[in-house]
Write a protein that holds these residues in place. Structure first.
Motif, PDB file in Angstrom:
ATOM      1  N   LEU A 280      25.438  98.438  29.688  1.00  0.00           N
ATOM      2  CA  LEU A 280      24.091  98.901  30.006  1.00  0.00           C
ATOM      3  C   LEU A 280      23.071  98.316  29.032  1.00  0.00           C
ATOM      4  CD1 LEU A 280      22.246 100.744  31.702  1.00  0.00           C
ATOM      5  CD2 LEU A 280      22.797 102.588  30.111  1.00  0.00           C
ATOM      6  N   ALA A 281      23.417  98.290  27.756  1.00  0.00           N
ATOM      7  CA  ALA A 281      22.513  97.698  26.763  1.00  0.00           C
ATOM      8  C   ALA A 281      22.301  96.214  27.040  1.00  0.00           C
ATOM      9  CB  ALA A 281      23.066  97.904  25.360  1.00  0.00           C
ATOM     10  N   SER A 282      23.367  95.523  27.423  1.00  0.00           N
ATOM     11  CA  SER A 282      23.266  94.097  27.746  1.00  0.00           C
ATOM     12  C   SER A 282      22.374  93.875  28.961  1.00  0.00           C
ATOM     13  CB  SER A 282      24.661  93.535  28.005  1.00  0.00           C
ATOM     14  OG  SER A 282      24.595  92.239  28.511  1.00  0.00           O
ATOM     15  N   VAL A 283      22.553  94.677  29.996  1.00  0.00           N
ATOM     16  CA  VAL A 283      21.742  94.547  31.211  1.00  0.00           C
ATOM     17  C   VAL A 283      20.275  94.823  30.898  1.00  0.00           C
ATOM     18  CG1 VAL A 283      21.272  95.591  33.462  1.00  0.00           C
ATOM     19  CG2 VAL A 283      23.598  95.034  32.827  1.00  0.00           C
ATOM     20  N   LEU A 284      20.001  95.878  30.137  1.00  0.00           N
ATOM     21  CA  LEU A 284      18.609  96.193  29.800  1.00  0.00           C
ATOM     22  C   LEU A 284      17.980  95.090  28.954  1.00  0.00           C
ATOM     23  CD1 LEU A 284      18.844 100.013  29.068  1.00  0.00           C
ATOM     24  CD2 LEU A 284      17.741  98.893  31.005  1.00  0.00           C
TER      25      LEU A 284
ATOM     26  N   ARG B 284      27.426  71.071  44.259  1.00  0.00           N
ATOM     27  CA  ARG B 284      27.967  71.647  43.028  1.00  0.00           C
ATOM     28  C   ARG B 284      27.877  70.635  41.899  1.00  0.00           C
ATOM     29  NH1 ARG B 284      29.987  76.571  43.709  1.00  0.00           N
ATOM     30  NH2 ARG B 284      30.574  77.109  45.809  1.00  0.00           N
ATOM     31  N   THR B 285      27.553  71.154  40.702  1.00  0.00           N
ATOM     32  CA  THR B 285      27.431  70.271  39.547  1.00  0.00           C
ATOM     33  C   THR B 285      28.514  70.528  38.507  1.00  0.00           C
ATOM     34  OG1 THR B 285      25.995  71.794  38.368  1.00  0.00           O
ATOM     35  CG2 THR B 285      24.937  70.175  39.821  1.00  0.00           C
ATOM     36  N   GLY B 286      29.260  71.616  38.651  1.00  0.00           N
ATOM     37  CA  GLY B 286      30.292  71.954  37.691  1.00  0.00           C
ATOM     38  C   GLY B 286      29.818  72.926  36.624  1.00  0.00           C
ATOM     39  N   SER B 287      28.523  73.248  36.601  1.00  0.00           N
ATOM     40  CA  SER B 287      28.018  74.165  35.586  1.00  0.00           C
ATOM     41  C   SER B 287      27.770  75.564  36.152  1.00  0.00           C
ATOM     42  CB  SER B 287      26.722  73.618  34.990  1.00  0.00           C
ATOM     43  OG  SER B 287      25.710  73.617  35.968  1.00  0.00           O
ATOM     44  N   GLU B 288      28.289  75.865  37.327  1.00  0.00           N
ATOM     45  CA  GLU B 288      28.002  77.143  37.967  1.00  0.00           C
ATOM     46  C   GLU B 288      28.467  78.351  37.147  1.00  0.00           C
ATOM     47  OE1 GLU B 288      29.142  74.526  39.701  1.00  0.00           O
ATOM     48  OE2 GLU B 288      27.465  74.160  41.032  1.00  0.00           O
ATOM     49  N   PRO B 289      29.643  78.351  36.548  1.00  0.00           N
ATOM     50  CA  PRO B 289      30.017  79.542  35.772  1.00  0.00           C
ATOM     51  C   PRO B 289      29.068  79.811  34.610  1.00  0.00           C
ATOM     52  CG  PRO B 289      31.943  78.206  36.200  1.00  0.00           C
ATOM     53  CD  PRO B 289      30.749  77.414  36.651  1.00  0.00           C
ATOM     54  N   ARG B 290      28.506  78.782  34.040  1.00  0.00           N
ATOM     55  CA  ARG B 290      27.614  78.939  32.895  1.00  0.00           C
ATOM     56  C   ARG B 290      26.206  79.324  33.339  1.00  0.00           C
ATOM     57  NH1 ARG B 290      25.223  74.516  29.831  1.00  0.00           N
ATOM     58  NH2 ARG B 290      26.130  73.377  31.542  1.00  0.00           N
ATOM     59  N   THR B 291      25.791  78.901  34.509  1.00  0.00           N
ATOM     60  CA  THR B 291      24.412  79.125  34.951  1.00  0.00           C
ATOM     61  C   THR B 291      24.304  80.134  36.087  1.00  0.00           C
ATOM     62  OG1 THR B 291      24.591  77.260  36.470  1.00  0.00           O
ATOM     63  CG2 THR B 291      23.694  76.797  34.283  1.00  0.00           C
ATOM     64  N   ALA B 292      25.380  80.860  36.378  1.00  0.00           N
ATOM     65  CA  ALA B 292      25.349  81.834  37.470  1.00  0.00           C
ATOM     66  C   ALA B 292      24.376  82.962  37.144  1.00  0.00           C
ATOM     67  CB  ALA B 292      26.738  82.402  37.702  1.00  0.00           C
ATOM     68  N   ARG B 293      23.759  83.485  38.182  1.00  0.00           N
ATOM     69  CA  ARG B 293      22.822  84.597  38.013  1.00  0.00           C
ATOM     70  C   ARG B 293      23.478  85.890  38.474  1.00  0.00           C
ATOM     71  NH1 ARG B 293      17.870  82.040  41.124  1.00  0.00           N
ATOM     72  NH2 ARG B 293      18.227  79.940  40.423  1.00  0.00           N
ATOM     73  N   SER B 294      23.046  86.969  37.897  1.00  0.00           N
ATOM     74  CA  SER B 294      23.582  88.278  38.221  1.00  0.00           C
ATOM     75  C   SER B 294      22.469  89.145  38.801  1.00  0.00           C
ATOM     76  CB  SER B 294      24.133  88.918  36.948  1.00  0.00           C
ATOM     77  OG  SER B 294      24.486  90.248  37.167  1.00  0.00           O
ATOM     78  N   ALA B 295      22.829  90.018  39.712  1.00  0.00           N
ATOM     79  CA  ALA B 295      21.867  90.971  40.260  1.00  0.00           C
ATOM     80  C   ALA B 295      21.708  92.091  39.237  1.00  0.00           C
ATOM     81  CB  ALA B 295      22.358  91.508  41.591  1.00  0.00           C
ATOM     82  N   LEU B 296      20.748  91.931  38.340  1.00  0.00           N
ATOM     83  CA  LEU B 296      20.634  92.842  37.204  1.00  0.00           C
ATOM     84  C   LEU B 296      20.273  94.261  37.606  1.00  0.00           C
ATOM     85  CD1 LEU B 296      18.918  90.527  34.584  1.00  0.00           C
ATOM     86  CD2 LEU B 296      21.301  91.248  34.682  1.00  0.00           C
ATOM     87  N   ARG B 297      19.448  94.413  38.612  1.00  0.00           N
ATOM     88  CA  ARG B 297      19.081  95.772  39.034  1.00  0.00           C
ATOM     89  C   ARG B 297      20.295  96.493  39.630  1.00  0.00           C
ATOM     90  NH1 ARG B 297      14.497  96.122  36.758  1.00  0.00           N
ATOM     91  NH2 ARG B 297      12.844  94.699  37.280  1.00  0.00           N
ATOM     92  N   ALA B 298      21.118  95.787  40.372  1.00  0.00           N
ATOM     93  CA  ALA B 298      22.335  96.401  40.912  1.00  0.00           C
ATOM     94  C   ALA B 298      23.287  96.765  39.778  1.00  0.00           C
ATOM     95  CB  ALA B 298      23.014  95.456  41.894  1.00  0.00           C
TER      96      ALA B 298
END
Length: 88
Positions: free
Chosen positions: A58-62, A2-16
């Motif tokens: 939805l607009a944000s995800v797209l 862990r580097t401490g930047s996980e909340p800022r650099t976390a990835r999301s499952a955009l298709r889900a």
């Protein structure tokens, strides 16, 4: 590691998230219409607000999906900056 930047650099499952947004959009539109026809303006307004929130998400995800690999790096790209080497 862990580097401490996980909340800022976390990835999301955009298709889900896309499919969940579409599911929420369908139900919020249905709920708004059903409660409006049933004469329940409070519940219709609540579903209308939910409809607005789901539409913004939805607009944000797209937008993120259209931006491509910048927001969806491949498996060979680490989700964080590697820690700097500390010399002894």
């Amino acid at each position: 590691m862990r580097t401490g930047s996980e909340p800022r650099t976390a990835r999301s499952a955009l298709r889900a998230r896309l499919w969940l947004c579409l599911w929420g959009l369908a139900w919020s539109v249905f709920g708004t219409a059903a409660f409006a026809l049933a004469g329940r303006p409070g519940w219709a307004a609540a579903c209308g607000v939910l409809w607005l929130v789901v539409t913004v998400d939805l607009a944000s995800v797209l937008r993120h999906i259209r931006q491509g690999p910048h927001y969806q790096p491949g498996p060979d790209v680490p989700p964080y900056r590697p820690p700097e080497r500390r010399g002894r």
